[in-house]
Design a protein around this motif. Structure first.
Motif, PDB file in Angstrom:
ATOM      1  N   LYS A 286      16.007  -6.898  14.989  1.00  0.00           N
ATOM      2  CA  LYS A 286      17.085  -6.760  14.289  1.00  0.00           C
ATOM      3  C   LYS A 286      18.059  -5.508  14.397  1.00  0.00           C
ATOM      4  O   LYS A 286      19.211  -5.852  14.339  1.00  0.00           O
ATOM      5  N   GLU A 287      17.411  -4.608  15.135  1.00  0.00           N
ATOM      6  CA  GLU A 287      18.332  -3.469  15.505  1.00  0.00           C
ATOM      7  C   GLU A 287      19.344  -3.717  16.614  1.00  0.00           C
ATOM      8  O   GLU A 287      20.629  -3.640  16.397  1.00  0.00           O
ATOM      9  N   ASN A 288      19.061  -4.515  17.572  1.00  0.00           N
ATOM     10  CA  ASN A 288      20.073  -4.981  18.545  1.00  0.00           C
ATOM     11  C   ASN A 288      21.080  -5.996  18.010  1.00  0.00           C
ATOM     12  O   ASN A 288      22.302  -6.117  18.242  1.00  0.00           O
ATOM     13  N   ILE A 289      20.562  -6.994  17.131  1.00  0.00           N
ATOM     14  CA  ILE A 289      21.629  -7.943  16.585  1.00  0.00           C
ATOM     15  C   ILE A 289      22.588  -7.361  15.673  1.00  0.00           C
ATOM     16  O   ILE A 289      23.574  -7.585  15.892  1.00  0.00           O
ATOM     17  N   LEU A 290      22.206  -6.278  14.682  1.00  0.00           N
ATOM     18  CA  LEU A 290      23.246  -5.591  13.938  1.00  0.00           C
ATOM     19  C   LEU A 290      24.292  -4.583  14.774  1.00  0.00           C
ATOM     20  O   LEU A 290      25.209  -4.567  14.392  1.00  0.00           O
ATOM     21  N   LYS A 291      23.451  -4.146  15.982  1.00  0.00           N
ATOM     22  CA  LYS A 291      24.338  -3.568  16.609  1.00  0.00           C
ATOM     23  C   LYS A 291      25.465  -4.195  17.250  1.00  0.00           C
ATOM     24  O   LYS A 291      26.582  -3.645  17.438  1.00  0.00           O
ATOM     25  N   MET A 292      24.896  -5.261  17.656  1.00  0.00           N
ATOM     26  CA  MET A 292      26.087  -6.211  18.505  1.00  0.00           C
ATOM     27  C   MET A 292      26.886  -6.961  17.619  1.00  0.00           C
ATOM     28  O   MET A 292      28.164  -7.128  17.983  1.00  0.00           O
ATOM     29  N   MET A 293      26.566  -7.242  16.312  1.00  0.00           N
ATOM     30  CA  MET A 293      27.434  -7.683  15.587  1.00  0.00           C
ATOM     31  C   MET A 293      28.647  -6.642  15.096  1.00  0.00           C
ATOM     32  O   MET A 293      29.743  -6.702  15.003  1.00  0.00           O
ATOM     33  N   ASP A 294      28.382  -5.249  15.254  1.00  0.00           N
ATOM     34  CA  ASP A 294      29.255  -4.239  15.092  1.00  0.00           C
ATOM     35  C   ASP A 294      30.250  -4.128  16.252  1.00  0.00           C
ATOM     36  O   ASP A 294      31.340  -4.200  16.114  1.00  0.00           O
ATOM     37  N   TRP A 295      29.631  -4.423  17.456  1.00  0.00           N
ATOM     38  CA  TRP A 295      30.271  -4.338  18.674  1.00  0.00           C
ATOM     39  C   TRP A 295      31.585  -5.474  18.498  1.00  0.00           C
ATOM     40  O   TRP A 295      32.523  -5.557  18.947  1.00  0.00           O
TER      41      TRP A 295
END
Length: 343
Positions: A125-134
């Motif tokens: 979840k953390e990585n998905i949200l971080k990469m959505m931001d990217w």
């Protein structure tokens, strides 16, 4: 098979909240979806308000600017009955396709749960949200962004009143446990859609169960009867009306969304939306199909898969598409950027 026109419909019509979820082979969703899930990340919700009319400012992206893509594939390896087989491969296939559409590897992020993947590349979840931001940070007019997800989809009870059918849709990260850790359509809307500028294209493709409105876009298009084999001369009818109970953004982004099925339907783990989408796009690489033709072609390919559960792929947008809009060519890169075909 039915044969009536394509039109926009309210989210409540798309969903089947009273449907039973019987196991039909292996699919990209969970049996008894709503009892599996009862929690969500409330910090990512946005206030529910009534949409006030159609956005006054809208510009189609020319897709000549910067290109970035986020591709996510989750097989849930080792999860037993919930394990899938084709999502990682489909995500890799989508990355390969995008490189042929002008997306450089240095601007494509791939998150999968392959054994060899480093922790930073796992679809938590953390990585998905971080990469959505990217994906959306620094986005500008005429950029072309691409979001792809293949994995499980779920529904949970709506908590903030922004769903006409009273159910939120969600995607399921690899580290989601029980009823926790999912990413709802509210979070996806807040992280991706709400931050896009006017004239920026986001093309999204979600190959998961109950994914028809998982981006929370206000407009979805369907054929009350199928587009397939529509009688000659039948008039096509488009009925644009706002469906999302949110404040409209004054500068509406150019968001288009392909999903595997309606809310409340299961999506298969073989003969997938991804495979149909890539096959059709490659076949027509230098002769773009329009949006209506794309939707019809995708549905035809999936309909031809005999002996599997029925699913009806969906098309959604942020800005209302009328008959003329649906006949615009669909592309994710400016035509002049692609090399001419070789004989």
């Amino acid at each position: 098979m039915d044969n009536s026109p394509l039109y926009q419909y309210p989210t409540s019509a798309a969903s089947s909240s009273s449907s039973s979820f019987e196991p039909i082979g292996r699919s990209r969703g969970w049996n008894d979806l709503r009892t599996h899930c009862s929690s969500f990340d409330a910090s990512l919700l946005r206030p529910a308000r009534v949409t006030q009319g159609i956005e006054p400012h809208f510009v189609y992206s020319r897709c000549t600017g910067h290109k970035k893509a986020l591709c996510i594939g989750i097989n849930y390896t080792g999860s037993g009955a919930d394990e899938l087989r084709g999502c990682v491969k489909d995500a890799e296939k989508m990355c390969d396709f995008l490189t042929g559409q002008g997306f450089g590897w240095d601007n494509i992020v791939l998150l999968t749960d392959k054994d060899a993947m480093e922790q930073a590349s796992r679809p938590t979840k953390e990585n998905i949200l971080k990469m959505m931001d990217w994906l959306v940070v620094g986005a500008k007019r005429d950029d072309s962004l691409f979001f792809y997800y293949a994995g499980h989809g779920r529904q949970i009870k709506d908590q903030n009143g922004d769903e006409a059918d009273e159910w939120d849709e969600a995607i399921v990260p690899v580290d989601a446990t029980g009823s926790g850790g999912i990413i709802t359509d509210d979070a996806i809307y807040a992280t991706l859609i709400q931050r896009l500028p006017v004239g920026c294209r986001l093309t999204a493709l979600v190959d998961a169960c109950t994914s028809g409105t998982v981006l929370d876009l206000p407009y979805v298009y369907r054929a009350a009867n199928s587009l397939i084999k529509r009688p000659a001369g039948t008039a096509k009818e488009y009925r644009p009306w706002p469906l999302s109970r949110r404040d409209s953004m004054e500068n509406a982004p150019d968001v288009v969304f392909w999903s595997a099925c309606k809310d409340g339907e299961l999506a298969r783990d073989r003969h997938t939306l991804t495979q149909a989408f890539v096959k059709i796009m490659k076949k027509h690489k230098y002769h773009s199909l329009n949006y209506e033709e794309m939707l019809k072609s995708i549905r035809e390919l999936l309909h031809e898969s005999k002996g599997e559960q029925k699913q009806k792929p969906q098309f959604g947008t942020y800005h209302p598409y009328h008959a003329g809009d649906m006949r615009r060519p669909f592309f994710i890169s400016a035509r002049e950027e692609l090399a001419p075909p070789t004989c």
